[in-house]
Design a protein around this motif. Structure first.
Motif, mmCIF file in Angstrom:
data_model
loop_
_atom_site.group_PDB
_atom_site.id
_atom_site.type_symbol
_atom_site.label_atom_id
_atom_site.label_comp_id
_atom_site.label_asym_id
_atom_site.label_seq_id
_atom_site.Cartn_x
_atom_site.Cartn_y
_atom_site.Cartn_z
ATOM 1 N N MET A 1 26.160 47.694 -13.024
ATOM 2 C CA MET A 1 27.446 48.390 -12.365
ATOM 3 C C MET A 1 27.304 48.962 -11.064
ATOM 4 N N LYS A 2 28.443 48.866 -10.389
ATOM 5 C CA LYS A 2 28.242 49.088 -8.919
ATOM 6 C C LYS A 2 28.801 50.388 -8.510
ATOM 7 N N GLU A 3 28.065 51.300 -8.239
ATOM 8 C CA GLU A 3 28.492 52.739 -7.942
ATOM 9 C C GLU A 3 28.973 52.749 -6.306
ATOM 10 N N LEU A 4 29.894 53.678 -6.301
ATOM 11 C CA LEU A 4 30.152 54.047 -5.050
ATOM 12 C C LEU A 4 29.234 54.935 -4.180
ATOM 13 N N THR A 5 28.740 54.582 -2.874
ATOM 14 C CA THR A 5 27.755 55.385 -2.358
ATOM 15 C C THR A 5 28.304 56.456 -1.160
ATOM 16 N N LEU A 6 27.483 57.394 -0.954
ATOM 17 C CA LEU A 6 27.896 58.304 0.132
ATOM 18 C C LEU A 6 27.624 57.599 1.526
ATOM 19 N N ALA A 7 28.596 57.456 2.193
ATOM 20 C CA ALA A 7 28.506 56.793 3.368
ATOM 21 C C ALA A 7 27.591 57.694 4.426
ATOM 22 N N PRO A 8 26.864 57.072 5.171
ATOM 23 C CA PRO A 8 25.879 57.564 6.013
ATOM 24 C C PRO A 8 26.980 58.889 7.313
ATOM 25 N N LEU A 9 26.256 59.793 7.675
ATOM 26 C CA LEU A 9 27.010 60.307 8.692
ATOM 27 C C LEU A 9 26.729 59.972 9.918
ATOM 28 N N SER A 53 36.850 48.791 -5.180
ATOM 29 C CA SER A 53 36.503 49.475 -3.780
ATOM 30 C C SER A 53 37.230 50.693 -4.014
ATOM 31 N N LEU A 54 36.844 51.573 -2.905
ATOM 32 C CA LEU A 54 37.174 53.126 -2.849
ATOM 33 C C LEU A 54 38.817 52.807 -2.715
ATOM 34 N N GLU A 55 39.382 52.107 -1.874
ATOM 35 C CA GLU A 55 40.577 51.914 -1.712
ATOM 36 C C GLU A 55 41.547 51.404 -2.845
ATOM 37 N N VAL A 57 40.557 52.266 -5.833
ATOM 38 C CA VAL A 57 40.443 53.013 -6.830
ATOM 39 C C VAL A 57 41.672 54.233 -6.487
ATOM 40 N N ILE A 58 42.050 54.356 -5.017
ATOM 41 C CA ILE A 58 42.910 55.350 -4.664
ATOM 42 C C ILE A 58 44.109 54.720 -5.013
ATOM 43 N N SER A 59 44.727 53.732 -4.771
ATOM 44 C CA SER A 59 45.887 53.280 -5.161
ATOM 45 C C SER A 59 46.076 53.149 -6.771
ATOM 46 N N ALA A 60 44.979 52.403 -7.241
ATOM 47 C CA ALA A 60 45.327 52.290 -8.716
ATOM 48 C C ALA A 60 45.408 53.870 -9.604
ATOM 49 N N SER A 61 44.657 54.807 -9.093
ATOM 50 C CA SER A 61 44.705 55.961 -9.575
ATOM 51 C C SER A 61 45.787 56.773 -9.244
ATOM 52 N N ARG A 62 46.376 56.639 -8.087
ATOM 53 C CA ARG A 62 47.510 57.375 -7.848
ATOM 54 C C ARG A 62 48.660 56.709 -8.514
ATOM 55 N N GLU A 63 48.767 55.423 -8.664
ATOM 56 C CA GLU A 63 50.040 54.630 -9.531
ATOM 57 C C GLU A 63 49.924 55.282 -10.971
ATOM 58 N N PHE A 70 42.032 60.269 -8.506
ATOM 59 C CA PHE A 70 42.737 60.081 -7.488
ATOM 60 C C PHE A 70 41.847 61.243 -6.433
ATOM 61 N N ASN A 71 41.918 62.486 -7.023
ATOM 62 C CA ASN A 71 41.412 63.495 -5.920
ATOM 63 C C ASN A 71 39.964 63.207 -5.537
ATOM 64 N N ASN A 72 39.105 62.866 -6.368
ATOM 65 C CA ASN A 72 37.949 62.538 -5.956
ATOM 66 C C ASN A 72 37.694 61.441 -5.126
ATOM 67 N N ALA A 73 38.492 60.353 -5.378
ATOM 68 C CA ALA A 73 38.347 59.214 -4.432
ATOM 69 C C ALA A 73 39.143 59.331 -3.467
ATOM 70 N N ALA A 74 40.264 60.134 -3.093
ATOM 71 C CA ALA A 74 40.749 60.144 -1.944
ATOM 72 C C ALA A 74 39.886 61.122 -1.081
ATOM 73 N N GLN A 75 39.337 62.158 -1.641
ATOM 74 C CA GLN A 75 38.305 63.090 -0.887
ATOM 75 C C GLN A 75 37.428 62.405 -0.236
ATOM 76 N N ILE A 76 36.897 61.358 -0.787
ATOM 77 C CA ILE A 76 35.812 60.675 -0.417
ATOM 78 C C ILE A 76 36.334 60.060 1.037
ATOM 79 N N TRP A 77 37.411 59.223 0.819
ATOM 80 C CA TRP A 77 38.086 58.431 1.950
ATOM 81 C C TRP A 77 38.290 59.428 3.118
#
Ligand code: MN
Length: 199
Positions: A1-9, A53-55, A57-63, A70-77
């Motif tokens: 399974m592919k996890e989303l990762t924290l983008a580097p600063l 992808s994060l994008e 997840v945002i659109s599918a959970s919004r829908e 949605f809240n957690n995915a959008a906050q990551i973006w």
């Protein structure tokens, strides 16, 4: 399974001092932003969102009206975009000729655009975000509440964002949101990045 990762600063923890201190970055990036990634991975495991992808997840959970996803995915973006919207003092460059021209058409001047962005950030009631976006080629300022995001909206290209959740400024500025916003707008925005996005 592919996890989303924290983008580097995109810079060191202390690169935004004193406007955004290393201590703020350590909590904001290391706890809040990282926390959204950890929470989202837990929420999506074994669901239809896993592996997207994060994008997406945002659109599918919004829908689907899946608020927690949605809240957690959008906050990551939004946080990825926030860190990329900031830069160390003197490193943010200037708006490109094209972006400056669009800003002048919309606001009259770059200073007036900065004032409008700061005003939206100060006036956002409660937690949220102030955005500079290109909408059908026109530059506009808007603000969103909580995790809401212009990411993925049709015809909308986010250029810059300022986080005005209290966790973004309270350690450094306490209740003085306007002072944090003014300092960010005056000396920490990444206009080179905004220009590259505007192209
Ligand atoms: Mn934040």
């Amino acid at each position: 399974m592919k996890e989303l990762t924290l983008a580097p600063l995109p810079y060191a923890d202390d690169a935004l001092e004193p406007v955004v201190s290393a201590k703020t970055v350590s909590f904001h990036y290391g706890k809040h932003h990282a926390g959204y990634v950890k929470t989202l991975n837990g929420l999506v495991a074994g669901t239809k969102y896993e592996g997207l992808s994060l994008e997406d997840v945002i659109s599918a959970s919004r829908e689907a009206g899946d608020a927690a996803v949605f809240n957690n995915a959008a906050q990551i973006w939004n946080h990825d975009f926030y860190w990329a919207s900031l830069s160390p003092e003197g490193k943010g460059g200037e708006p490109s000729k094209e972006l400056l021209s669009a800003i002048e058409s919309a606001f009259g001047s770059l200073d007036a655009c900065k004032d409008a962005l700061a005003d939206a950030a100060v006036k956002r009631f409660g937690s949220g975000w102030a955005w500079l976006v290109a909408k059908g080629g026109k530059i506009v300022v808007e603000s969103t509440s909580n995790a809401e995001t212009p990411a993925g909206a049709s015809g909308v290209k986010p250029l810059l964002v300022i986080d005005v959740w209290e966790h973004a400024y309270y350690l450094d500025w306490q209740n003085l949101r306007a002072a944090y916003v003014k300092a960010v707008v005056e000396s920490r925005l990444n206009w080179a990045a905004a220009s590259a996005r505007y192209k």
